[in-house]
Design a protein around this motif. Structure first.
Motif, PDB file in Angstrom:
ATOM      1  N   THR A 143       0.875  12.568   1.933  1.00  0.00           N
ATOM      2  CA  THR A 143      -0.082  11.543   1.498  1.00  0.00           C
ATOM      3  C   THR A 143      -0.133  10.397   2.501  1.00  0.00           C
ATOM      4  OG1 THR A 143       0.228  12.038  -0.855  1.00  0.00           O
ATOM      5  CG2 THR A 143      -0.570   9.827  -0.303  1.00  0.00           C
ATOM      6  N   SER A 144      -1.333   9.927   2.810  1.00  0.00           N
ATOM      7  CA  SER A 144      -1.489   8.774   3.692  1.00  0.00           C
ATOM      8  C   SER A 144      -2.139   7.585   2.984  1.00  0.00           C
ATOM      9  CB  SER A 144      -2.321   9.143   4.929  1.00  0.00           C
ATOM     10  OG  SER A 144      -3.623   9.563   4.548  1.00  0.00           O
ATOM     11  N   ASN A 145      -2.652   7.828   1.785  1.00  0.00           N
ATOM     12  CA  ASN A 145      -3.299   6.758   1.014  1.00  0.00           C
ATOM     13  C   ASN A 145      -2.900   6.929  -0.447  1.00  0.00           C
ATOM     14  OD1 ASN A 145      -4.911   4.916  -0.264  1.00  0.00           O
ATOM     15  ND2 ASN A 145      -6.836   5.599   0.620  1.00  0.00           N
ATOM     16  N   CYS A 146      -2.050   6.030  -0.936  1.00  0.00           N
ATOM     17  CA  CYS A 146      -1.556   6.157  -2.309  1.00  0.00           C
ATOM     18  C   CYS A 146      -2.641   5.883  -3.337  1.00  0.00           C
ATOM     19  CB  CYS A 146      -0.403   5.197  -2.539  1.00  0.00           C
ATOM     20  SG  CYS A 146       1.086   5.576  -1.619  1.00  0.00           S
ATOM     21  N   GLY A 147      -3.604   4.999  -2.989  1.00  0.00           N
ATOM     22  CA  GLY A 147      -4.583   4.590  -3.992  1.00  0.00           C
ATOM     23  C   GLY A 147      -3.870   3.974  -5.175  1.00  0.00           C
ATOM     24  N   GLN A 186       0.808  -1.223   0.000  1.00  0.00           N
ATOM     25  CA  GLN A 186       0.000   0.000   0.000  1.00  0.00           C
ATOM     26  C   GLN A 186       0.840   1.273   0.000  1.00  0.00           C
ATOM     27  OE1 GLN A 186      -1.783   0.748   4.190  1.00  0.00           O
ATOM     28  NE2 GLN A 186      -1.085  -1.400   4.244  1.00  0.00           N
ATOM     29  N   TYR A 187       2.139   1.150   0.270  1.00  0.00           N
ATOM     30  CA  TYR A 187       2.999   2.328   0.374  1.00  0.00           C
ATOM     31  C   TYR A 187       3.731   2.579  -0.931  1.00  0.00           C
ATOM     32  CZ  TYR A 187       1.750   1.609   5.218  1.00  0.00           C
ATOM     33  OH  TYR A 187       1.031   1.433   6.378  1.00  0.00           O
ATOM     34  N   ASN A 194      -1.878   1.288   7.235  1.00  0.00           N
ATOM     35  CA  ASN A 194      -2.827   2.401   7.138  1.00  0.00           C
ATOM     36  C   ASN A 194      -4.200   1.912   6.693  1.00  0.00           C
ATOM     37  OD1 ASN A 194      -0.994   4.338   7.932  1.00  0.00           O
ATOM     38  ND2 ASN A 194      -0.844   5.350   5.933  1.00  0.00           N
ATOM     39  N   SER A 195      -4.218   0.973   5.758  1.00  0.00           N
ATOM     40  CA  SER A 195      -5.494   0.519   5.219  1.00  0.00           C
ATOM     41  C   SER A 195      -6.329  -0.208   6.265  1.00  0.00           C
ATOM     42  CB  SER A 195      -5.281  -0.384   3.998  1.00  0.00           C
ATOM     43  OG  SER A 195      -4.529  -1.529   4.354  1.00  0.00           O
ATOM     44  N   ALA A 196      -5.669  -0.921   7.168  1.00  0.00           N
ATOM     45  CA  ALA A 196      -6.390  -1.617   8.237  1.00  0.00           C
ATOM     46  C   ALA A 196      -6.533  -0.760   9.484  1.00  0.00           C
ATOM     47  CB  ALA A 196      -5.671  -2.915   8.583  1.00  0.00           C
TER      48      ALA A 196
END
Length: 320
Positions: A135-139, A126-127, A311-313
């Motif tokens: 940024t905390s969420n790359c998507g 996710q990184y 981060n995702s969890a």
């Protein structure tokens, strides 16, 4: 950054006394003083220390916004290691003795850390790098860490032509990383954008003051004629006894060094040139979760892998 109990009462007293004196230096974001190696290789300030005793980050397992990792640079290089390659460097003729079997164990760990059976490593996917600072969420943006489809172990070197220093300085460890880059033919910056050199010291040695400096290991970067190099100072953790540098108390001697190295591996992958990569209020991805270990079965055996912040969890995890 976690502190771990030692098995010997005498060792515990000594390390605790030093930990009190050096508590500030072990705090999140604390840095050692920069040094320069004798051959001109610059050993930059090192980060990513994993201490031997639990304490300052014990609360990090509980999900909170403070734990969320954010990227500290918009750079497209040096933030993460998109396709990780690990080079194990067993430093010095002292490796003629390996009472705990560290050398084969670390090789087997990385030989199995890939593919569908490695669900721990998928936490790192996710990184990314090349996205806006903060940024905390790359998507789907940026260049993500890629889960290895084959073993990330790219090379093993027993540098045993002479003895390693009994008490190597940080600068000497950085210099050994540079020697390893030359040995493996990684003599330009390009291959060193994914290479991490794990300098493993032999039993009975005290790299950078281990064990009295209070750490299990640390990772860092250094400047060299081959570009900026990512490397790890990995002492012979079994010298501390069973139960050190891990949450497990089952007496297995290799658990501590496996937990330690997976902590440093993941931090190097996600904060490749500290500290422009992914960090949170409690430090890097491994610092966040020092009180979580799990035995994870891989194709080459079962290993103690330290928990990582996802981060995702929104929690510490041992699988993606």
């Amino acid at each position: 950054m976690r502190l771990r109990p030692l098995q010997s009462a005498a060792r515990t007293a000594a390390v605790l006394a030093l930990a009190v004196l050096g508590a500030t230096a072990l705090a999140a974001g604390a840095q050692a003083q920069p040094t320069t190696a004798s051959d001109g290789v610059s050993a930059d300030v090192h980060h990513g220390v994993k201490p031997q005793h639990p304490g300052i980050h014990a609360q990090a397992v509980t999900a909170s916004s403070r734990n969320t990792l954010t990227v500290r640079s918009s750079s497209s290089t040096g933030v993460v290691s998109p396709t990780p390659k690990v080079y194990l460097v067993f430093w010095g003729s002292q490796w003629s003795s390996d009472p705990a079997g560290v050398a084969p164990d670390l090789q087997n760990l990385f030989k199995g850390l890939y593919g569908s059976q490695d669900t721990w490593g998928t936490i790192l996917n996710q990184y990314c790098e090349g996205v806006a600072k903060g940024t905390s969420n790359c998507g789907t943006k940026g260049t993500h860490v890629t889960h290895p489809a084959a073993s990330p172990l790219a090379g093993v070197w027993f540098d045993n032509g002479s003895a390693a220093p009994g008490s190597a300085t940080a600068a000497q460890i950085a210099t050994e990383a540079s020697h390893a880059a030359a040995h493996f033919g990684n003599t330009t910056q390009a291959p060193n954008l994914n290479a991490q050199y794990v300098v493993v010291s032999a039993t009975g040695t005290q790299p950078d003051g281990f064990p009295n400096s209070g750490f299990c290991a640390w990772h860092d970067k250094t400047s060299s004629s081959y570009g900026t190099l990512a490397y790890t100072n990995l002492p012979y953790v079994p010298d501390l006894g069973a139960g050190a540098c891990t949450t497990f108390t089952d007496g297995r001697l290799l658990s501590g060094i496996e937990s330690t190295e997976t902590h440093e591996y993941a931090e190097t992958v996600t904060d490749f040139w500290p500290s422009i990569g992914w960090n949170g209020g409690n430090g890097e991805i491994g610092d966040e979760c020092q009180n979580l270990d799990a035995y994870v079965p891989l194709s080459t055996g079962s290993f103690d892998l330290q928990g990582l912040w996802s981060n995702s969890a929104n929690k510490c995890a041992t699988h993606g």
